[in-house]
Design a protein around this motif. Structure first.
Motif, mmCIF file in Angstrom:
data_model
loop_
_atom_site.group_PDB
_atom_site.id
_atom_site.type_symbol
_atom_site.label_atom_id
_atom_site.label_comp_id
_atom_site.label_asym_id
_atom_site.label_seq_id
_atom_site.Cartn_x
_atom_site.Cartn_y
_atom_site.Cartn_z
ATOM 1 N N LYS A 4 0.858 -1.184 0.000
ATOM 2 C CA LYS A 4 0.000 0.000 0.000
ATOM 3 C C LYS A 4 0.897 1.239 0.000
ATOM 4 O O LYS A 4 1.691 1.425 0.918
ATOM 5 N N ILE A 5 0.758 2.058 -1.018
ATOM 6 C CA ILE A 5 1.566 3.262 -1.138
ATOM 7 C C ILE A 5 0.656 4.478 -1.056
ATOM 8 O O ILE A 5 -0.272 4.635 -1.855
ATOM 9 N N VAL A 6 0.899 5.316 -0.071
ATOM 10 C CA VAL A 6 0.129 6.544 0.098
ATOM 11 C C VAL A 6 0.806 7.660 -0.685
ATOM 12 O O VAL A 6 2.015 7.872 -0.572
ATOM 13 N N LEU A 7 0.025 8.382 -1.456
ATOM 14 C CA LEU A 7 0.510 9.535 -2.204
ATOM 15 C C LEU A 7 0.037 10.808 -1.510
ATOM 16 O O LEU A 7 -1.148 10.950 -1.206
ATOM 17 N N LEU A 8 0.975 11.715 -1.264
ATOM 18 C CA LEU A 8 0.659 13.015 -0.675
ATOM 19 C C LEU A 8 1.129 14.086 -1.661
ATOM 20 O O LEU A 8 2.214 14.658 -1.509
ATOM 21 N N PRO A 9 0.343 14.383 -2.694
ATOM 22 C CA PRO A 9 0.784 15.325 -3.728
ATOM 23 C C PRO A 9 1.085 16.715 -3.190
ATOM 24 O O PRO A 9 2.040 17.365 -3.630
ATOM 25 N N GLY A 10 0.263 17.208 -2.262
ATOM 26 C CA GLY A 10 0.525 18.498 -1.646
ATOM 27 C C GLY A 10 0.197 19.674 -2.535
ATOM 28 O O GLY A 10 -0.817 19.690 -3.240
ATOM 29 N N ASP A 11 1.105 20.660 -2.566
ATOM 30 C CA ASP A 11 0.832 21.949 -3.185
ATOM 31 C C ASP A 11 1.717 22.204 -4.409
ATOM 32 O O ASP A 11 2.666 21.458 -4.671
ATOM 33 N N GLY A 12 1.438 23.298 -5.105
ATOM 34 C CA GLY A 12 2.283 23.732 -6.214
ATOM 35 C C GLY A 12 2.441 22.657 -7.272
ATOM 36 O O GLY A 12 1.476 22.100 -7.784
ATOM 37 N N ILE A 13 3.693 22.342 -7.582
ATOM 38 C CA ILE A 13 3.977 21.332 -8.610
ATOM 39 C C ILE A 13 3.840 19.909 -8.076
ATOM 40 O O ILE A 13 3.991 18.947 -8.833
ATOM 41 N N GLY A 14 3.550 19.766 -6.788
ATOM 42 C CA GLY A 14 3.464 18.443 -6.175
ATOM 43 C C GLY A 14 2.606 17.454 -6.937
ATOM 44 O O GLY A 14 3.064 16.341 -7.249
ATOM 45 N N PRO A 15 1.351 17.807 -7.271
ATOM 46 C CA PRO A 15 0.505 16.843 -7.993
ATOM 47 C C PRO A 15 1.080 16.428 -9.345
ATOM 48 O O PRO A 15 0.940 15.269 -9.754
#
Length: 357
Positions: A4-15
């Motif tokens: 199971k891998i959690v993705l935390l894209p966050g802000d700005g260029i993160g996604p």
């Protein structure tokens, strides 16, 4: 393997950059017969806007139940008000504490294909390969803080505190890593001025003498280290230091290869899920333009495979693909130095092409 891998894209260029790393991880899983289950959660400024908390409880719970976590970036001018009740960076500090991530690993590796992108002369930078171990959950960033008085008489304080166990565990990790490299470890402190650094130095020396007598060990003051990184960076192998010093030195060292967009990091604890991310920020000035360099995040996914899932062959495949892409001449804007460049998705496509070969 199932993970199971959690993705935390966050802000700005993160996604944008996390999306490319996810593509790479999915391709690796398909090629080697693994099953990776991905879920995306909020952190940072977008979490503040959505629910008023830079690290929602739902995110913490998902991370604790995961095999590993891939983070994009947090923060931006929108949330920079110093009088704000909370800031995006508070989410980073909290998740490190919640998961017990006390060791931040930052490899400063020079890619041969990018040697001319470095601001330093070839004869100084060539051969540089440093692995930094930054203590992540102690020191001044987590010390008691406050303000007193008001107006012209107002003052502020923040305490730097380190304990013997905190120093022991990070030095041990760094020394073990040194044994698998060139068997050299450098500890960085400010023992000539700071009492916590005097404790750090004495504890580190004892750990090395008692447990790692075979590892070549030396000590450097932080201000001297800042100079050495510029005039003789290839003289260092593994470097271990405290939270604030590590924060500053690794940002300085990140410019040695020529771009923040090439450097990944891993934050590890005692047996729980690790947190993997590029060392650069959210770059709000280029967010949404499709020109961000995803390679640091892709390399962070390789660290995820190696350190959290024990998939060394798969990690090496990703790293080789990145080298091949650079050898082919592909550059994002941060690497192109005014020359021809490609965008975020195109760079991801180039990596995917090599993974398929």
């Amino acid at each position: 393997m199932k993970a199971k891998i959690v993705l935390l894209p966050g802000d700005g260029i993160g996604p944008e950059i996390v999306a490319q790393a996810q593509r790479v991880l999915e391709a690796v899983a398909s090629r080697f017969g693994h099953e990776f289950e991905f879920s995306s959660h909020l952190i940072g400024g977008i979490a503040i806007d959505t629910c008023g908390d830079p690290l929602p409880d739902e995110t913490v719970a998902a991370c604790k139940e995961s095999s590993a976590i891939l983070l994009g970036a947090v923060g931006g001018p929108k949330w920079d008000d110093p009088s704000a009740k909370t800031r995006p960076e508070a989410g980073l500090l909290k998740i490190r504490k919640e998961l017990g991530l006390f060791a931040n690993l930052r490899p400063i590796r020079l890619f041969d294909q990018l040697i001319d992108a470095s601001p330093l002369k070839r004869e100084i930078i060539e051969g540089t390969d440093i692995l930094f171990f930054r203590e992540l959950t102690g020191g001044i960033y987590f010390g008691e803080s406050g303000r007193e008085g008001s107006g012209d008489t107002e003052s502020a304080y923040q305490k730097m505190i380190y304990s013997v166990p905190e120093v022991q565990r990070i030095v041990r990790l760094a020394a073990k890593a040194a044994r698998n490299r060139e068997n050299r470890l450098t500890s960085v402190d400010k023992a000539n001025v700071l009492e916590p650094s005097r404790l750090w130095r004495s504890v580190a020396a004892k750990v090395m003498a008692d447990e790692f007598p075979d590892v070549e060990y030396d000590v450097v003051l932080v201000d001297s280290m800042a100079m050495h990184l510029i005039n003789r960076p290839k003289d260092f192998d593994v470097v271990v230091t405290g939270n604030m010093f590590g924060d500053i030195l690794t940002d300085e060292a990140s410019m040695l290869p020529g771009s923040l967009g090439m450097l990944p990091s891993a934050s590890l604890g005692d047996g729980g899920p690790g947190l993997y991310e590029p060392i650069h920020g959210s770059a709000p000035d280029i967010a949404g333009k499709g020109i961000a360099n995803p390679l640091a995040t892709i390399l962070a996914s390789a660290m995820l495979l190696r350190h959290s899932l024990g998939l060394g062959e798969e990690a090496e495949l990703i790293e080789t693909a990145v080298e091949s892409v650079l050898a082919d001449g592909h550059r994002t804007a941060d690497l192109a130095r005014g020359g021809a460049s490609i965008g975020t998705e195109a760079m991801g496509d180039a990596v995917m092409k090599h993974l398929a070969n």
